[in-house]
Design a protein around this motif. Sequence first.
Motif, PDB file in Angstrom:
ATOM      1  N   ASP A 231      46.375  16.521 -31.639  1.00  0.00           N
ATOM      2  CA  ASP A 231      46.681  15.830 -33.664  1.00  0.00           C
ATOM      3  C   ASP A 231      47.612  16.953 -33.754  1.00  0.00           C
ATOM      4  OD1 ASP A 231      44.563  14.713 -32.379  1.00  0.00           O
ATOM      5  OD2 ASP A 231      42.981  15.343 -33.696  1.00  0.00           O
TER       6      ASP A 231
ATOM      7  N   LYS B  46      52.322  12.331 -33.698  1.00  0.00           N
ATOM      8  CA  LYS B  46      52.540  10.832 -33.322  1.00  0.00           C
ATOM      9  C   LYS B  46      51.720  10.306 -31.750  1.00  0.00           C
ATOM     10  CE  LYS B  46      55.594   9.494 -37.385  1.00  0.00           C
ATOM     11  NZ  LYS B  46      54.746  10.387 -37.952  1.00  0.00           N
ATOM     12  N   GLU B  47      51.014   9.218 -32.112  1.00  0.00           N
ATOM     13  CA  GLU B  47      50.421   8.811 -31.085  1.00  0.00           C
ATOM     14  C   GLU B  47      51.975   8.995 -29.577  1.00  0.00           C
ATOM     15  OE1 GLU B  47      46.648   8.239 -28.801  1.00  0.00           O
ATOM     16  OE2 GLU B  47      47.685   7.743 -31.563  1.00  0.00           O
ATOM     17  N   TYR B  48      52.885   9.132 -29.969  1.00  0.00           N
ATOM     18  CA  TYR B  48      53.580   9.147 -28.315  1.00  0.00           C
ATOM     19  C   TYR B  48      53.727  10.485 -28.127  1.00  0.00           C
ATOM     20  CZ  TYR B  48      57.387   9.170 -32.170  1.00  0.00           C
ATOM     21  OH  TYR B  48      57.981   9.488 -33.179  1.00  0.00           O
TER      22      TYR B  48
ATOM     23  N   LYS C 185      51.571  12.583 -28.817  1.00  0.00           N
ATOM     24  CA  LYS C 185      50.749  12.641 -27.589  1.00  0.00           C
ATOM     25  C   LYS C 185      50.367  12.686 -26.577  1.00  0.00           C
ATOM     26  CE  LYS C 185      47.449  12.519 -32.220  1.00  0.00           C
ATOM     27  NZ  LYS C 185      46.165  11.838 -32.559  1.00  0.00           N
ATOM     28  N   ARG C 186      50.816  11.621 -26.618  1.00  0.00           N
ATOM     29  CA  ARG C 186      51.168  10.627 -25.009  1.00  0.00           C
ATOM     30  C   ARG C 186      52.222  12.120 -23.726  1.00  0.00           C
ATOM     31  NH1 ARG C 186      50.826   5.942 -26.456  1.00  0.00           N
ATOM     32  NH2 ARG C 186      52.856   5.916 -27.172  1.00  0.00           N
TER      33      ARG C 186
END
Length: 175
Positions: free
Chosen positions: A33, A143-145, A147-148
Amino acid sequence: MAKMKTTRKKAAKAKDDKDARKLVAQNKKARHDYLVLDTYECGIALTGTEVKSLRQGRASLVDGFAQIDGGEVWLHNVHIPEYAQGTWTNHAARRKRKLLLHRAEIDKLTGKLQETGLTLVPLQLYFYRGRAKVEIALAKGKKEYDKRQTLREKQDRREAERAVSAARRRQRAHA
């Protein structure tokens, strides 16, 4: 002479065993995270029943965070369950606990935490030389991107390692 050497080896091994880290709890999700910028090892002020509970390997860092308040660093939301054999002297499971850092480190952290988006998260709780320690990280939320992207890089690295080891196996088989 030989007896003296083996005694020295045993003493050295005993010292190494004592110096080893005994991991109690780890916050694996924190590295997923957050982007870890810097880590600090700090002591933690505990009561007797908290230490006994930790020695049994019971703790959770999942929702934990650290905060600087009045020139002192405090650890919040770390769950150390009550000691089973404790009496009325038992501790509260989620109380705030004082972290022990040098003044220069606290001042440095205070300056860095003024920047937006930075926070202190606990990564590990362990015993080192018989003392309870916490590894905290100065971290920035991903951010979510991000993490991906991290997961994709990890998967690519794993595939590359598999390909290399398969090639080495084939090479050994043909040799």
